[in-house]
Design an enzyme around this catalytic site. Structure first.
Site, short mmCIF file in Angstrom:
data_model
loop_
_atom_site.label_atom_id
_atom_site.label_comp_id
_atom_site.label_asym_id
_atom_site.label_seq_id
_atom_site.Cartn_x
_atom_site.Cartn_y
_atom_site.Cartn_z
CD GLU A 101 -3.01 -1.13 2.24
OE1 GLU A 101 -3.39 -0.02 2.67
OE2 GLU A 101 -3.43 -2.20 2.68
CB THR A 103 -0.52 4.36 -7.72
OG1 THR A 103 -1.42 3.78 -6.79
CG2 THR A 103 -1.16 5.58 -8.35
CG ASP A 136 3.59 -3.64 -9.13
OD1 ASP A 136 4.24 -3.43 -8.09
OD2 ASP A 136 2.35 -3.47 -9.20
CD GLN A 192 -0.69 -6.87 2.20
OE1 GLN A 192 -1.15 -7.96 1.87
NE2 GLN A 192 -1.43 -5.92 2.76
#
Length: 362
Positions: A8, A13, A202, A206
């Site tokens: 996150e 993005t 990418d 986590q």
């Protein structure tokens, strides 16, 4: 190029911005998938916020809101949180089924079962969500959102529920950029930037996903490490006692000092600057136990950013992080990312020429 960072932080993005700036346009199939994701993200946000309202013991204050807010909140808790309301499942609700037939987004197998179910809940309960979100008490709860790791950017979805609920809803570029889909696999796309070809990878950020990183370490020209400035007062979704910024710093330390990246350019993107600028107005950096050594003025963007830049620079054992390799970014801002990514591509190209002996030769 390899995108690394904690979960996150905004890696995905940045990845989506690369496609927007240098890649192919999204297909209608892509957009329908993101439409489901946006509606699902909205349900996840309101579910977390309603639970937080209860945990903050603010339910009694709902009685002082305008007519219907308390009832709407009670219904949302029953259907989305406690799941004590026994009625037809959202996906089988006749109203939802009829609505879906004329809905542009519909369902998307690519989005996954859980996201499609939440999207159906959104269609069934969007009016209740809109009513609760517009209440005064929910705006107070929003300021405490870091307690439940609610995605900051999803305030845009909550502020635009009628548009997202409309039958002709088609996700905008901004919707796609701020939507949240957890990355669990290694994703690669190819781009041509300033007459040079790049492969961008990418990977999930986590803890449970990081074992897959090792598969991407071979032949990497550059690492773009993404850390969220705004997460100094948040904990990990997968480890509630671990501060997110501390996790990012430790992860950056391990990446920079990894022998696999000894000859690799490492660029640092300190992301979510817009949310950081908003958050420091009511959440003091020094009030966070890991950062009690912050002595700068409160509510000061520049001093706060410099403090965290120094923290990241201190992670390097054998080298210094050149300031030109550090960018303070807003990954959802296309104009900002266009400048940053062009600069990054130029730096990477120059570094490669230097290492090859073609730059800096007499």
């Amino acid at each position: 190029m390899l995108l690394l960072g904690a979960g996150e932080s905004g890696k995905s993005t940045v990845f989506k911005q690369m496609r927007l700036l240098y890649g192919a346009e999204r297909t209608d199939e892509d957009l329908r998938m993101y439409g489901v994701v946006v509606r699902s993200n909205t349900i996840v946000a309101i579910r977390k916020l309603c639970s937080l309202l209860r945990n903050l013991e603010l339910e009694e204050e709902l009685e002082r809101e305008e007519e219907g807010v308390k009832e709407a909140y009670d219904d949302l808790m029953a259907y989305l949180v406690d799941k004590t309301a026994f009625r037809t499942a959202a996906q089988d609700d006749p109203a939802v089924v009829a609505r879906r037939k004329k809905d542009w987004v519909g369902q998307s197998p690519r989005a996954g079962l859980a996201a499609n179910e939440d999207a159906d809940h959104f269609l069934a309960h969007h009016e209740l969500i809109h009513k609760v979100w517009k209440s005064n008490i929910m705006r107070r709860v929003w300021l405490k959102r870091s307690m439940v790791n609610c995605v900051d950017a999803h305030v845009d979805f909550l502020n635009d529920i009628p548009r997202i609920a409309s039958a002709d809803y088609k996700p905008t570029t901004q919707d796609v950029l701020i939507s949240r889909v957890r990355t669990t696999q290694v994703v690669m796309e190819k781009y041509r930037i300033k007459d040079s070809d790049y492969e961008l990878y990418d990977v999930g950020g986590q803890r449970s996903d990081r074992r897959k990183w090792i598969d991407c370490f071979d032949d990497i020209t550059a690492v773009i490490f993404v850390a969220a400035l705004s997460e100094y007062d948040q904990t990990l979704a997968e480890a509630k006692r671990s501060n997110r910024m501390i996790e990012a710093l430790e992860l950056f330390r391990s990446v920079c000092n990894n022998r696999a990246f000894k000859e690799t350019s490492v660029l640092l993107f300190l992301n979510k600057r817009d949310i950081f600028a908003e958050k420091i107005m009511y959440s003091d950096i020094a009030d966070q136990k890991p950062f009690h050594d912050y002595t700068g003025p409160t509510q000061n963007f520049e001093k706060g950013v410099l403090y965290f830049i120094k923290k990241f620079k201190s992670c390097l054992m054998d080298d210094e992080l050149n300031d030109t390799f550090i960018h303070v970014t807003c990954a959802t801002d296309t104009s900002n990312m266009s400048f940053v990514l062009d600069s990054a591509a130029s730096i990477i190209k120059a570094q490669n020429l230097k290492k090859s002996g073609f730059l800096g030769m007499d």
